[in-house]
Design a protein around this motif. Sequence first.
Motif, PDB file in Angstrom:
ATOM      1  N   TYR A 278     -49.652  13.139   2.169  1.00  0.00           N
ATOM      2  CA  TYR A 278     -48.554  13.421   1.509  1.00  0.00           C
ATOM      3  C   TYR A 278     -47.221  13.471   2.467  1.00  0.00           C
ATOM      4  CZ  TYR A 278     -45.070  15.298  -1.992  1.00  0.00           C
ATOM      5  OH  TYR A 278     -43.917  15.555  -2.844  1.00  0.00           O
ATOM      6  N   VAL A 279     -47.395  14.378   3.200  1.00  0.00           N
ATOM      7  CA  VAL A 279     -46.409  14.864   4.251  1.00  0.00           C
ATOM      8  C   VAL A 279     -45.973  13.408   5.270  1.00  0.00           C
ATOM      9  CG1 VAL A 279     -45.899  16.157   6.546  1.00  0.00           C
ATOM     10  CG2 VAL A 279     -46.946  17.196   4.686  1.00  0.00           C
ATOM     11  N   LEU A 280     -46.862  12.696   5.552  1.00  0.00           N
ATOM     12  CA  LEU A 280     -46.719  11.497   6.187  1.00  0.00           C
ATOM     13  C   LEU A 280     -45.735  10.431   5.415  1.00  0.00           C
ATOM     14  CD1 LEU A 280     -49.864  11.042   7.990  1.00  0.00           C
ATOM     15  CD2 LEU A 280     -47.870  11.682   9.127  1.00  0.00           C
ATOM     16  N   LEU A 281     -46.137  10.348   4.117  1.00  0.00           N
ATOM     17  CA  LEU A 281     -45.444   9.699   3.245  1.00  0.00           C
ATOM     18  C   LEU A 281     -43.874  10.273   3.276  1.00  0.00           C
ATOM     19  CD1 LEU A 281     -45.754   6.937   1.311  1.00  0.00           C
ATOM     20  CD2 LEU A 281     -46.313   8.534  -0.481  1.00  0.00           C
TER      21      LEU A 281
ATOM     22  N   GLN B 155     -51.613   9.149  11.158  1.00  0.00           N
ATOM     23  CA  GLN B 155     -51.867   8.314   9.923  1.00  0.00           C
ATOM     24  C   GLN B 155     -53.363   7.702  10.007  1.00  0.00           C
ATOM     25  OE1 GLN B 155     -49.844   7.378   7.116  1.00  0.00           O
ATOM     26  NE2 GLN B 155     -51.928   7.097   6.663  1.00  0.00           N
ATOM     27  N   TRP B 156     -53.916   7.504  11.038  1.00  0.00           N
ATOM     28  CA  TRP B 156     -55.484   7.133  11.386  1.00  0.00           C
ATOM     29  C   TRP B 156     -56.234   8.233  10.878  1.00  0.00           C
ATOM     30  CZ3 TRP B 156     -59.297   9.672  13.777  1.00  0.00           C
ATOM     31  CH2 TRP B 156     -60.392   9.064  13.972  1.00  0.00           C
ATOM     32  N   LEU B 157     -55.791   9.462  11.229  1.00  0.00           N
ATOM     33  CA  LEU B 157     -56.450  10.720  11.070  1.00  0.00           C
ATOM     34  C   LEU B 157     -56.670  10.897   9.254  1.00  0.00           C
ATOM     35  CD1 LEU B 157     -58.055  13.258  11.600  1.00  0.00           C
ATOM     36  CD2 LEU B 157     -55.974  14.423  11.750  1.00  0.00           C
ATOM     37  N   ALA B 158     -55.319  10.760   8.506  1.00  0.00           N
ATOM     38  CA  ALA B 158     -55.330  10.705   7.240  1.00  0.00           C
ATOM     39  C   ALA B 158     -56.204   9.550   6.571  1.00  0.00           C
ATOM     40  CB  ALA B 158     -53.905  10.572   6.815  1.00  0.00           C
ATOM     41  N   ASP B 159     -56.195   8.497   7.136  1.00  0.00           N
ATOM     42  CA  ASP B 159     -56.868   7.441   6.556  1.00  0.00           C
ATOM     43  C   ASP B 159     -58.366   7.700   6.636  1.00  0.00           C
ATOM     44  OD1 ASP B 159     -54.542   5.893   5.864  1.00  0.00           O
ATOM     45  OD2 ASP B 159     -55.514   4.068   6.627  1.00  0.00           O
ATOM     46  N   ALA B 160     -58.736   7.962   7.848  1.00  0.00           N
ATOM     47  CA  ALA B 160     -60.197   8.324   8.108  1.00  0.00           C
ATOM     48  C   ALA B 160     -60.862   9.361   7.077  1.00  0.00           C
ATOM     49  CB  ALA B 160     -60.549   8.731   9.662  1.00  0.00           C
ATOM     50  N   ALA B 161     -59.952  10.381   7.032  1.00  0.00           N
ATOM     51  CA  ALA B 161     -60.602  11.476   6.064  1.00  0.00           C
ATOM     52  C   ALA B 161     -60.474  11.057   4.437  1.00  0.00           C
ATOM     53  CB  ALA B 161     -59.520  12.710   6.174  1.00  0.00           C
ATOM     54  N   LEU B 162     -59.367  10.436   4.136  1.00  0.00           N
ATOM     55  CA  LEU B 162     -59.361   9.814   2.551  1.00  0.00           C
ATOM     56  C   LEU B 162     -60.375   8.904   2.410  1.00  0.00           C
ATOM     57  CD1 LEU B 162     -55.488   9.654   2.428  1.00  0.00           C
ATOM     58  CD2 LEU B 162     -57.052  11.451   1.350  1.00  0.00           C
TER      59      LEU B 162
END
Length: 216
Positions: free
Chosen positions: A30-33, A110-117
């Motif tokens: 959400y923060v990144l978006l 963003q990679w970290l968020a993607d990997a987590a989600l």
Amino acid sequence: MGGMGGWRKGARLTAGLVAGLACGALVLQYVLLLRAAPDGAALATIRFFSYFTILGNTLVALACITVALGRDMAWMARPRALGAVALYIAIVGIVYFTVLRPLWQPQGAQWLADAALHYAVPLAYLAWWTWAVPHRCLSWADLAWWLPFPLAYLAWALWRGSWAGEYPYPFIDVAALGIGTVLRNALAVTAGFIAFGALLVWLDRHWPRHGDIRPG
């Protein structure tokens, strides 16, 4: 949970850990978006919740928080609801890995968020569901209860895309692909929901009663 005892400490603790993982991933995304949003926080928030990935991870967080708090009688703590969440978050991971992953290469946070989600939360929740949730509680009729949510999401995503001019996923982009191709893609994903949902029910019905809930 009607007729069942309370969640054991181990299951509640691990549910809390899975909830924390999901919440952390959601907040980061959400923060990144928001940082990248060209049109303000309100539209960015609508865009955020227009992704099935976000909805699936949100349901994981809600289900696991419910269990972690020991709310045994809450609807989100019942086997049918927990099975639905298992289906939705599994499809999140499967579709991302097979369809979306090759389409872009996120970097940094963003990679970290993607990997987590898309990886960490699905795997963590499915592992928790396998170990902690009482099995032999699902029925084939549960499939009929699980499908309206993704179908309603599809209707929302197509409707929003028609007036906002943007679609959350490229395989349902009517402007780029045409309605015929989008409908075929939607049918394929729906078939995936049905197939994996049937697998979950089958596994549940054949699983030993080793869930982390004590019979009442």
